[in-house]
Motif scaffolding. Structure first.
Motif, PDB file in Angstrom:
ATOM      1  N   VAL A  63       0.820  -0.900   0.028  1.00  0.00           N
ATOM      2  CA  VAL A  63      -0.175  -0.353  -0.033  1.00  0.00           C
ATOM      3  C   VAL A  63       1.142   1.269  -0.147  1.00  0.00           C
ATOM      4  N   ARG A  64       0.530   2.113  -0.986  1.00  0.00           N
ATOM      5  CA  ARG A  64       1.110   3.291  -0.937  1.00  0.00           C
ATOM      6  C   ARG A  64       0.467   4.389  -0.690  1.00  0.00           C
ATOM      7  N   VAL A  65       0.775   5.074   0.065  1.00  0.00           N
ATOM      8  CA  VAL A  65      -0.296   6.504   0.362  1.00  0.00           C
ATOM      9  C   VAL A  65       0.823   7.770   0.402  1.00  0.00           C
ATOM     10  N   GLY A  66       0.086   8.511  -0.926  1.00  0.00           N
ATOM     11  CA  GLY A  66       0.692   9.893  -0.874  1.00  0.00           C
ATOM     12  C   GLY A  66      -0.986  11.011  -0.513  1.00  0.00           C
ATOM     13  N   GLY A  67      -1.097  11.247   1.031  1.00  0.00           N
ATOM     14  CA  GLY A  67      -2.506  12.908   0.556  1.00  0.00           C
ATOM     15  C   GLY A  67      -3.326  11.482   0.907  1.00  0.00           C
ATOM     16  N   LYS A  68      -4.439  12.611  -0.419  1.00  0.00           N
ATOM     17  CA  LYS A  68      -5.733  11.453  -0.379  1.00  0.00           C
ATOM     18  C   LYS A  68      -5.958  10.937  -1.808  1.00  0.00           C
ATOM     19  N   ARG A  69      -4.516  10.177  -1.541  1.00  0.00           N
ATOM     20  CA  ARG A  69      -4.254   9.147  -2.935  1.00  0.00           C
ATOM     21  C   ARG A  69      -3.587   8.025  -1.906  1.00  0.00           C
ATOM     22  N   ALA A  70      -4.550   6.949  -2.668  1.00  0.00           N
ATOM     23  CA  ALA A  70      -3.705   5.165  -2.200  1.00  0.00           C
ATOM     24  C   ALA A  70      -3.988   4.803  -3.786  1.00  0.00           C
ATOM     25  N   GLU A  71      -2.585   3.593  -3.810  1.00  0.00           N
ATOM     26  CA  GLU A  71      -2.704   2.689  -4.813  1.00  0.00           C
ATOM     27  C   GLU A  71      -2.044   1.347  -4.066  1.00  0.00           C
ATOM     28  N   VAL A  72      -2.481   0.108  -3.758  1.00  0.00           N
ATOM     29  CA  VAL A  72      -2.839  -1.144  -3.867  1.00  0.00           C
ATOM     30  C   VAL A  72      -2.484  -2.353  -4.483  1.00  0.00           C
ATOM     31  N   THR A  73      -1.301  -2.915  -3.864  1.00  0.00           N
ATOM     32  CA  THR A  73      -0.988  -3.956  -4.959  1.00  0.00           C
ATOM     33  C   THR A  73      -1.471  -5.775  -4.615  1.00  0.00           C
ATOM     34  N   ASP A  74      -1.958  -6.098  -5.340  1.00  0.00           N
ATOM     35  CA  ASP A  74      -3.084  -7.214  -4.260  1.00  0.00           C
ATOM     36  C   ASP A  74      -2.308  -8.964  -5.093  1.00  0.00           C
ATOM     37  N   GLU A 109      -8.741   6.250  -3.380  1.00  0.00           N
ATOM     38  CA  GLU A 109      -8.788   8.416  -3.446  1.00  0.00           C
ATOM     39  C   GLU A 109      -9.966   8.356  -1.845  1.00  0.00           C
ATOM     40  N   GLN A 110      -9.859   8.767  -0.627  1.00  0.00           N
ATOM     41  CA  GLN A 110     -10.203   9.940   0.111  1.00  0.00           C
ATOM     42  C   GLN A 110     -11.323  11.174   0.482  1.00  0.00           C
ATOM     43  N   SER A 111     -12.399  10.518   0.094  1.00  0.00           N
ATOM     44  CA  SER A 111     -13.995  11.684  -0.333  1.00  0.00           C
ATOM     45  C   SER A 111     -13.622  12.593   1.184  1.00  0.00           C
ATOM     46  N   SER A 112     -14.447  13.530   0.399  1.00  0.00           N
ATOM     47  CA  SER A 112     -14.858  14.276   1.789  1.00  0.00           C
ATOM     48  C   SER A 112     -15.379  13.791   3.187  1.00  0.00           C
ATOM     49  N   ASP A 113     -15.281  12.806   2.936  1.00  0.00           N
ATOM     50  CA  ASP A 113     -16.121  12.502   4.386  1.00  0.00           C
ATOM     51  C   ASP A 113     -15.715  11.660   4.878  1.00  0.00           C
ATOM     52  N   GLY A 114     -14.341  11.534   4.628  1.00  0.00           N
ATOM     53  CA  GLY A 114     -12.892  10.641   5.416  1.00  0.00           C
ATOM     54  C   GLY A 114     -12.572   9.407   4.489  1.00  0.00           C
ATOM     55  N   ARG A 115     -13.919   9.471   4.114  1.00  0.00           N
ATOM     56  CA  ARG A 115     -13.789   7.200   3.879  1.00  0.00           C
ATOM     57  C   ARG A 115     -12.973   7.372   2.181  1.00  0.00           C
ATOM     58  N   TRP A 116     -12.268   5.987   2.745  1.00  0.00           N
ATOM     59  CA  TRP A 116     -11.262   5.459   1.290  1.00  0.00           C
ATOM     60  C   TRP A 116     -12.085   4.751   0.375  1.00  0.00           C
ATOM     61  N   ARG A 117     -12.176   5.596  -0.904  1.00  0.00           N
ATOM     62  CA  ARG A 117     -13.002   4.527  -1.841  1.00  0.00           C
ATOM     63  C   ARG A 117     -12.574   4.299  -3.610  1.00  0.00           C
ATOM     64  N   LEU A 118     -12.228   3.041  -3.755  1.00  0.00           N
ATOM     65  CA  LEU A 118     -11.763   3.057  -4.970  1.00  0.00           C
ATOM     66  C   LEU A 118     -12.173   3.870  -6.733  1.00  0.00           C
ATOM     67  N   THR A 119     -11.118   4.097  -7.417  1.00  0.00           N
ATOM     68  CA  THR A 119     -11.311   4.850  -8.336  1.00  0.00           C
ATOM     69  C   THR A 119     -11.201   4.195  -9.663  1.00  0.00           C
ATOM     70  N   SER A 120     -10.120   3.219  -9.482  1.00  0.00           N
ATOM     71  CA  SER A 120      -9.907   2.672 -10.346  1.00  0.00           C
ATOM     72  C   SER A 120      -9.565   1.143  -9.939  1.00  0.00           C
ATOM     73  N   LEU A 121      -8.986   0.162 -10.645  1.00  0.00           N
ATOM     74  CA  LEU A 121      -8.969  -1.103 -10.549  1.00  0.00           C
ATOM     75  C   LEU A 121      -8.716  -2.069 -11.389  1.00  0.00           C
ATOM     76  N   SER A 122      -7.444  -2.757 -12.033  1.00  0.00           N
ATOM     77  CA  SER A 122      -7.097  -3.462 -12.945  1.00  0.00           C
ATOM     78  C   SER A 122      -6.625  -4.901 -12.509  1.00  0.00           C
ATOM     79  N   MET A 123      -7.131  -5.776 -13.020  1.00  0.00           N
ATOM     80  CA  MET A 123      -6.577  -7.478 -12.992  1.00  0.00           C
ATOM     81  C   MET A 123      -5.605  -7.129 -14.324  1.00  0.00           C
ATOM     82  N   LYS A 124      -3.916  -8.137 -13.424  1.00  0.00           N
ATOM     83  CA  LYS A 124      -3.132  -8.019 -14.367  1.00  0.00           C
ATOM     84  C   LYS A 124      -3.242  -9.295 -14.910  1.00  0.00           C
ATOM     85  N   GLY A 125      -4.373  -9.827 -14.437  1.00  0.00           N
ATOM     86  CA  GLY A 125      -3.845 -11.710 -15.323  1.00  0.00           C
ATOM     87  C   GLY A 125      -2.542 -12.425 -14.863  1.00  0.00           C
TER      88      GLY A 125
END
Length: 133
Positions: A63-74, A109-125
């Motif tokens: 998980v990499r967090v920068g400000g109100k944006r995060a990237e998850v590698t799963d 992205e962290q929304s104005s209500d403080g919750r984190w929500r997905l804005t994109s997701l890709s499955m690399k296969g």
């Protein structure tokens, strides 16, 4: 990342519901164009007469967090996930994949209500090795 791990069971439930219910189930976990994309996916599943069977299990590697944006590698465990017939709820055998893991990259992205929500997701296969416990 709680929002990411909670997204997967919500996605499975959404796939077994109506598009309107799917939007309600997924709004706490996804937003914007990505939420619209997911709801369109539920419409497609309904047209195909399919629904999710079982559930994918996240195994977050990074998980990499920068400000109100995060990237998850799963390294998503797909061994218990497939598709079922929407009418009979029975597994469609050809949808069960021999691969048990797949690499996933998600952006939140962290929304104005403080919750984190997905804005994109890709499955690399590509198969991956889950992190050690």
């Amino acid at each position: 990342m709680e929002a990411y791990t909670a997204y997967w069971p919500a996605l499975a439930a959404a796939g077994r519901s109506t598009p309107e219910q799917a939007r309600e189930l997924l709004q706490p976990y996804a937003k914007g164009g990505y939420l619209d994309h997911l709801v369109d996916g539920v419409r497609d599943l309904i047209k195909q007469g399919r629904e999710p069977y079982g559930q994918a299990s996240p195994q977050i590697k990074e998980v990499r967090v920068g400000g109100k944006r995060a990237e998850v590698t799963d390294c998503l465990n797909m061994s218990q996930a497939a598709m079922a017939d929407r009418r009979t709820h029975r597994l469609i055998p050809e949808t069960a994949d021999a691969r048990t893991t797949t690499t996933v990259k998600a952006t939140l992205e962290q929304s104005s209500d403080g919750r984190w929500r997905l804005t994109s997701l890709s499955m690399k296969g590509t198969a991956c090795k889950p992190p050690s416990s």
